[in-house]
Enzyme design. Sequence first.
Site, PDB file in Angstrom:
ATOM      1  N   SER A  46      10.449  77.416  31.890  1.00  0.00           N
ATOM      2  CA  SER A  46       9.019  77.663  31.672  1.00  0.00           C
ATOM      3  C   SER A  46       8.739  78.584  30.485  1.00  0.00           C
ATOM      4  O   SER A  46       7.820  79.405  30.534  1.00  0.00           O
ATOM      5  CB  SER A  46       8.360  78.194  32.956  1.00  0.00           C
ATOM      6  OG  SER A  46       8.453  77.224  33.982  1.00  0.00           O
ATOM      7  N   GLU A  80      19.508  79.310  32.545  1.00  0.00           N
ATOM      8  CA  GLU A  80      18.280  78.671  33.022  1.00  0.00           C
ATOM      9  C   GLU A  80      18.200  78.773  34.540  1.00  0.00           C
ATOM     10  O   GLU A  80      18.759  77.919  35.249  1.00  0.00           O
ATOM     11  CB  GLU A  80      18.272  77.191  32.630  1.00  0.00           C
ATOM     12  CG  GLU A  80      18.373  76.940  31.145  1.00  0.00           C
ATOM     13  CD  GLU A  80      17.835  75.559  30.792  1.00  0.00           C
ATOM     14  OE1 GLU A  80      16.881  75.488  30.028  1.00  0.00           O
ATOM     15  OE2 GLU A  80      18.364  74.566  31.315  1.00  0.00           O
ATOM     16  N   GLY A  86      11.831  73.005  27.798  1.00  0.00           N
ATOM     17  CA  GLY A  86      11.579  71.655  28.301  1.00  0.00           C
ATOM     18  C   GLY A  86      10.139  71.249  28.039  1.00  0.00           C
ATOM     19  O   GLY A  86       9.782  70.812  26.945  1.00  0.00           O
ATOM     20  N   GLY A  87       9.293  71.433  29.040  1.00  0.00           N
ATOM     21  CA  GLY A  87       7.905  70.964  28.990  1.00  0.00           C
ATOM     22  C   GLY A  87       7.168  71.316  27.707  1.00  0.00           C
ATOM     23  O   GLY A  87       6.518  70.448  27.101  1.00  0.00           O
ATOM     24  N   ASN A 104      14.336  70.393  24.674  1.00  0.00           N
ATOM     25  CA  ASN A 104      14.975  69.362  25.512  1.00  0.00           C
ATOM     26  C   ASN A 104      13.883  68.444  26.046  1.00  0.00           C
ATOM     27  O   ASN A 104      13.126  68.822  26.932  1.00  0.00           O
ATOM     28  CB  ASN A 104      15.727  70.066  26.658  1.00  0.00           C
ATOM     29  CG  ASN A 104      16.276  69.095  27.680  1.00  0.00           C
ATOM     30  OD1 ASN A 104      16.349  67.886  27.439  1.00  0.00           O
ATOM     31  ND2 ASN A 104      16.666  69.622  28.831  1.00  0.00           N
ATOM     32  N   TRP A 105      13.808  67.254  25.478  1.00  0.00           N
ATOM     33  CA  TRP A 105      12.735  66.328  25.866  1.00  0.00           C
ATOM     34  C   TRP A 105      13.000  65.676  27.218  1.00  0.00           C
ATOM     35  O   TRP A 105      12.126  65.017  27.758  1.00  0.00           O
ATOM     36  CB  TRP A 105      12.566  65.232  24.801  1.00  0.00           C
ATOM     37  CG  TRP A 105      12.153  65.726  23.445  1.00  0.00           C
ATOM     38  CD1 TRP A 105      11.962  67.040  23.050  1.00  0.00           C
ATOM     39  CD2 TRP A 105      11.870  64.932  22.287  1.00  0.00           C
ATOM     40  NE1 TRP A 105      11.586  67.089  21.738  1.00  0.00           N
ATOM     41  CE2 TRP A 105      11.521  65.811  21.243  1.00  0.00           C
ATOM     42  CE3 TRP A 105      11.885  63.554  22.030  1.00  0.00           C
ATOM     43  CZ2 TRP A 105      11.184  65.353  19.962  1.00  0.00           C
ATOM     44  CZ3 TRP A 105      11.552  63.096  20.769  1.00  0.00           C
ATOM     45  CH2 TRP A 105      11.205  63.990  19.735  1.00  0.00           C
ATOM     46  N   LYS A 106      14.208  65.811  27.731  1.00  0.00           N
ATOM     47  CA  LYS A 106      14.584  65.170  29.004  1.00  0.00           C
ATOM     48  C   LYS A 106      14.270  63.662  28.929  1.00  0.00           C
ATOM     49  O   LYS A 106      14.378  63.081  27.857  1.00  0.00           O
ATOM     50  CB  LYS A 106      13.891  65.859  30.186  1.00  0.00           C
ATOM     51  CG  LYS A 106      14.140  67.374  30.172  1.00  0.00           C
ATOM     52  CD  LYS A 106      13.728  68.065  31.429  1.00  0.00           C
ATOM     53  CE  LYS A 106      13.999  69.564  31.279  1.00  0.00           C
ATOM     54  NZ  LYS A 106      13.720  70.316  32.492  1.00  0.00           N
ATOM     55  N   GLU A 112      19.841  69.831  36.008  1.00  0.00           N
ATOM     56  CA  GLU A 112      19.497  68.496  36.525  1.00  0.00           C
ATOM     57  C   GLU A 112      20.737  67.602  36.572  1.00  0.00           C
ATOM     58  O   GLU A 112      20.874  66.759  37.460  1.00  0.00           O
ATOM     59  CB  GLU A 112      18.375  67.884  35.666  1.00  0.00           C
ATOM     60  CG  GLU A 112      17.057  68.627  35.905  1.00  0.00           C
ATOM     61  CD  GLU A 112      16.140  68.728  34.705  1.00  0.00           C
ATOM     62  OE1 GLU A 112      16.298  67.961  33.737  1.00  0.00           O
ATOM     63  OE2 GLU A 112      15.238  69.602  34.741  1.00  0.00           O
ATOM     64  N   GLY A 159      10.499  74.018  34.887  1.00  0.00           N
ATOM     65  CA  GLY A 159       9.406  73.093  35.146  1.00  0.00           C
ATOM     66  C   GLY A 159       8.451  73.557  36.234  1.00  0.00           C
ATOM     67  O   GLY A 159       7.615  72.791  36.700  1.00  0.00           O
ATOM     68  N   HIS A 172      23.349  70.845  32.236  1.00  0.00           N
ATOM     69  CA  HIS A 172      21.968  71.186  32.609  1.00  0.00           C
ATOM     70  C   HIS A 172      21.871  71.114  34.140  1.00  0.00           C
ATOM     71  O   HIS A 172      22.512  70.279  34.772  1.00  0.00           O
ATOM     72  CB  HIS A 172      20.991  70.211  31.952  1.00  0.00           C
ATOM     73  CG  HIS A 172      19.569  70.634  32.114  1.00  0.00           C
ATOM     74  ND1 HIS A 172      18.872  70.409  33.278  1.00  0.00           N
ATOM     75  CD2 HIS A 172      18.733  71.313  31.290  1.00  0.00           C
ATOM     76  CE1 HIS A 172      17.664  70.925  33.152  1.00  0.00           C
ATOM     77  NE2 HIS A 172      17.550  71.487  31.956  1.00  0.00           N
TER      78      HIS A 172
HETATM   79  P1  PGA Z   1      11.028  73.857  31.246  1.00  0.00           P
HETATM   80  O1  PGA Z   1      12.520  73.251  31.208  1.00  0.00           O
HETATM   81  O2  PGA Z   1      10.809  74.561  29.949  1.00  0.00           O
HETATM   82  O3  PGA Z   1      10.137  72.650  31.416  1.00  0.00           O
HETATM   83  O4  PGA Z   1      10.981  74.787  32.408  1.00  0.00           O
HETATM   84  C1  PGA Z   1      13.576  73.988  30.673  1.00  0.00           C
HETATM   85  C2  PGA Z   1      14.851  73.181  30.745  1.00  0.00           C
HETATM   86  O5  PGA Z   1      15.103  72.532  31.769  1.00  0.00           O
HETATM   87  O6  PGA Z   1      15.655  73.162  29.783  1.00  0.00           O
END
Ligand code: PGA
Length: 253
Positions: free
Chosen positions: A216, A170, A237-238, A9-11, A100, A176, A98
């Site tokens: 993470s 998650e 994500g990251g 997930n590149w966000k 967010e 993050g 998600h």
């Molecule tokens: P992260 O994000 O790997 O940067 O913790 C995961 C996500 O939000 O899907």
Amino acid sequence: MRKNIAAGNWKMNLTIEEGNKLASEIVNMVKDEANTETQVILIPPFTHLTSVKSLIGSSKNIFLGAQNCHTAVSGAYTGETSLAMLESVGTTHVVVGHSERREYFGEDNALLADKVKVILEKGLTPIYCCGEKLETREADAHFDLIKAQIVEGLFDLSAEDIQKVVIAYEPVWAIGTGVTASADQAQEMHAFIRGLITEQYSLEVSAEISILYGGSVKPGNAQEIFSKEDVDGGLVGGASLQSRDFTDIIKAF
Ligand code: PGA
């Protein structure tokens, strides 16, 4: 069908040039991998879908995902993106709920249940996210909260349809932050989620559903987390923004 999945997930990150570079590096590295059992899903911003799709080409195990969708077929919804549009550029998966989106865009379980339904009607695969905040876990209310997210978001579906959903657990406190849930904490919640589905539907149904862990995930912890019985992969994500890290995570299965 239950599968091993590594989803990136590149966000809201990367310009088109940066995204193209990342996608082509990942596609090249994954092509060389013998293990094609793992599904890889690249989930770039909307603006990058078409070009990432062209880089994925005809790869059998790399899929294109979108980060969100609208429930309406078309119309006066400025700034939104319909499933027909997403499908027309080759999207096969759509992230729903998600944390967010829940936190910053006010998306609740009822809206997310509608999104899941329309995604399935379109023949695409929803990746339905759930997860608790730190204060919820500290108050020992995390199982109740996840139960509500799963029941209200998914349990209107038929037994046939829910098997087509990918679930991502998650924990918000791990997203993050560099703090990962331990492999045992992940397994505990994944087993709980699978148990809810078994109770509501059946063992056959729950055994078909891929449940991903997110928060993470890194090359250094992926193997231990993915080795747990009820963990079928990761929503990353990251670490999905670095081709080497992401492909190392793919190799962790
Ligand atoms: P992260 O994000 O790997 O940067 O913790 C995961 C996500 O939000 O899907």
